[in-house]
Design an enzyme around this catalytic site. Structure first.
Site, PDB file in Angstrom:
ATOM      1  N   HIS A 138       0.874  -1.180   0.000  1.00  0.00           N
ATOM      2  CA  HIS A 138       0.000   0.000   0.000  1.00  0.00           C
ATOM      3  C   HIS A 138       0.911   1.229   0.000  1.00  0.00           C
ATOM      4  CE1 HIS A 138      -2.715   2.967   1.919  1.00  0.00           C
ATOM      5  NE2 HIS A 138      -3.726   2.184   1.601  1.00  0.00           N
ATOM      6  N   ASP A 215       3.445  -4.367   7.759  1.00  0.00           N
ATOM      7  CA  ASP A 215       2.182  -3.647   7.709  1.00  0.00           C
ATOM      8  C   ASP A 215       1.062  -4.664   7.961  1.00  0.00           C
ATOM      9  OD1 ASP A 215      -0.185  -2.458   7.012  1.00  0.00           O
ATOM     10  OD2 ASP A 215       0.534  -1.602   5.133  1.00  0.00           O
ATOM     11  N   GLN A 218      -4.196  -5.258   7.092  1.00  0.00           N
ATOM     12  CA  GLN A 218      -5.208  -6.189   6.569  1.00  0.00           C
ATOM     13  C   GLN A 218      -5.136  -7.554   7.236  1.00  0.00           C
ATOM     14  OE1 GLN A 218      -7.605  -5.275   4.609  1.00  0.00           O
ATOM     15  NE2 GLN A 218      -6.843  -3.306   3.864  1.00  0.00           N
ATOM     16  N   LYS A 241     -10.173  -0.751  10.556  1.00  0.00           N
ATOM     17  CA  LYS A 241     -10.416  -1.963   9.756  1.00  0.00           C
ATOM     18  C   LYS A 241     -10.720  -3.154  10.670  1.00  0.00           C
ATOM     19  CE  LYS A 241      -7.104  -0.416   6.250  1.00  0.00           C
ATOM     20  NZ  LYS A 241      -7.907   0.176   5.192  1.00  0.00           N
ATOM     21  N   CYS A 379      -4.778   2.448  -3.603  1.00  0.00           N
ATOM     22  CA  CYS A 379      -3.525   2.963  -2.986  1.00  0.00           C
ATOM     23  C   CYS A 379      -2.369   1.992  -3.233  1.00  0.00           C
ATOM     24  CB  CYS A 379      -3.686   3.209  -1.495  1.00  0.00           C
ATOM     25  SG  CYS A 379      -4.924   4.440  -1.100  1.00  0.00           S
TER      26      CYS A 379
END
Ligand code: PLP
Length: 421
Positions: A138, A215, A218, A241, A379
């Site tokens: 991202h 990261d 998600q 999220k 993104c």
């Protein structure tokens, strides 16, 4: 803290089969609304998740009964707010399986990665050094590194993917040359759904003295996490999220990094003592939390984590895998539909294109049918450049979606595809 709603009890922890998904869904009032005269089908969960009633109620409760600033006032409300805020830090730490004093609360992954970029990387990197990032990142895990590279003279190197959307692990290992000082990689891709083997990747990086930034935006909403076991140096998550409020998130970092990193933002809360001769900073993680935080938001995030845990992350992962299998099979039956990202064990994110139809046109027509999917570049421009496409549609599922919603989405897609043909 008094008044925080009790955790949801739809699930019997450890018994995924026992979860009453209909009852879980009823906790999400927004899912009951209509859009353009149709029942909403919300399939943009990778963008942001919806919030269950206990989280919504926690915001009302906080402002009705407990609102005060944290870490400043000795009065009762100040103490309650501070305790609730710190309880959420502890709650998040347990969720990630890390120490609470290694968790920096911040506005989300974007802030978390920028904190690493400005506070860890900027003072250390120099010309001749390399930052390795994967193709599927991202922008939040690309642009901060470009900014660091511009200012330090370090270079960016890209770890490529394979056509199915998995990371080329051999290539990644080969790319870990001695000049590489930092590796930035997503745990789960927001476009492809690929679940990267971050444990193995971080082990290889660590053997070579490369610092790792994972990261987890998600991953945290969908997988049972054990950040300690991953063995990374930094792990970033974003609360909105994970069924939590917007403007909440965290950076986990090894204590030794937090000790050695200078503050990123200066101001109140992050100091022990200030005079015009200088400032003594607070201990980590507070050293990185200048200013008044999103207190109600973090209280809500704590409630959201309770909620996810009450269902059980294993049950959530199993439910989403089932929904993903259904959606994939149904989409594959549509002529001219191409799915981007088919790596084994992927998360419930489906990026796709339909021959002869522009992604934005399809998304607009789907919206008219009540179906919310994202269209565009998500993104992740470099990833779409790899596939040579300008945009895709993305349907991203959550545990509160249903098989019936998937059928309605696929039927609406069939209808709109025919309209555009
Ligand atoms: N990283 C990934 C993989 C994401 O999907 C997102 C959000 O879409 C982000 C980072 C940025 O998160 P936030 O905007 O909450 O900081």
């Amino acid at each position: 803290m008094n008044g925080i709603p009790a955790v949801h009890d739809a699930a019997l922890p450890g018994h995924p089969g026992a979860v009453d998904w209909e009852r879980v869904r009823a906790d999400f009032p927004l899912l009951m609304r209509e859009v353009h005269g149709h029942p909403l089908v919300y399939l943009d969960n990778a963008n942001t998740s919806q919030k269950p009633l206990p989280v919504v109620a926690s915001q009302d409760e906080f402002y009705r009964r407990h609102n005060a600033n944290v870490s400043r006032a000795v009065h009762a409300l100040g103490t309650e707010a501070t305790e609730a805020y710190e309880a959420s830090r502890a709650r998040l730490a347990r969720f990630l399986n890390v120490r609470a004093d290694e968790v920096v609360l911040c506005s989300g992954t974007t802030f978390a990665i920028n904190l690493v970029a400005y506070s860890w990387a900027l003072p250390r990197l120099k010309e001749g050094d390399t930052i390795l990032v994967s193709r599927m990142e991202h922008h939040a895990n690309i642009v901060p590194w470009q900014l660091v590279a511009q200012r330090t003279g370090a270079k960016i190197k890209v770890a490529e993917i394979l056509p199915d959307g998995s990371l080329d692990l051999d290539g990644l290992h080969r790319a870990m040359t001695p000049d590489v000082k930092l590796l930035a990689v997503a745990h789960v891709s927001n476009v492809l759904g690929t679940v990267n083997p971050v444990r193995e990747i971080c082990r290889e990086a660590r053997r070579r003295g490369i610092v790792t930034v994972v990261d987890g935006s998600q991953a945290a909403p969908h997988l049972k996490l054990d950040v300690a076991a991953i063995g990374c140096d930094f792990y970033a998550v974003t609360g909105h999220k994970m069924c939590g409020p917007t403007g909440t998130g965290a950076l986990w970092a090894r204590r030794e990094h937090l000790e050695s990193m200078p503050p990123f933002i200066g101001g109140g809360e992050m100091i022990k003592e200030v005079s015009f001769d200088g400032t003594v900073f607070n201990d980590p993680p507070h050293k990185f939390e200048a200013g008044t935080p999103n207190i109600a938001g973090f209280v809500g995030l704590g409630v959201a984590i309770d909620y996810l845990d009450a269902i059980g992350m294993d049950a959530i992962a199993a439910r989403e895998a089932e929904l993903l299998a259904h959606a994939t099979e149904a989409l594959q039956a549509i002529p001219g539909l191409r799915i981007f990202g088919t790596a084994p064990g992927k998360a419930a994110v489906i990026s796709f294109l339909v021959e002869g139809a522009h992604a934005h046109d399809l998304a607009t027509l789907l919206d008219l049918e009540g179906v919310a999917v994202r269209s565009g570049q998500h993104c992740a421009h470099p990833l779409l450049q790899y596939y040579g496409v300008a945009a895709t549609l993305r349907a991203s599922l959550a545990f509160y979606n249903t098989h019936e919603e998937i059928d309605r989405f696929v039927a609406a897609l069939e209808k709109t595809r025919r309209l555009l043909a």
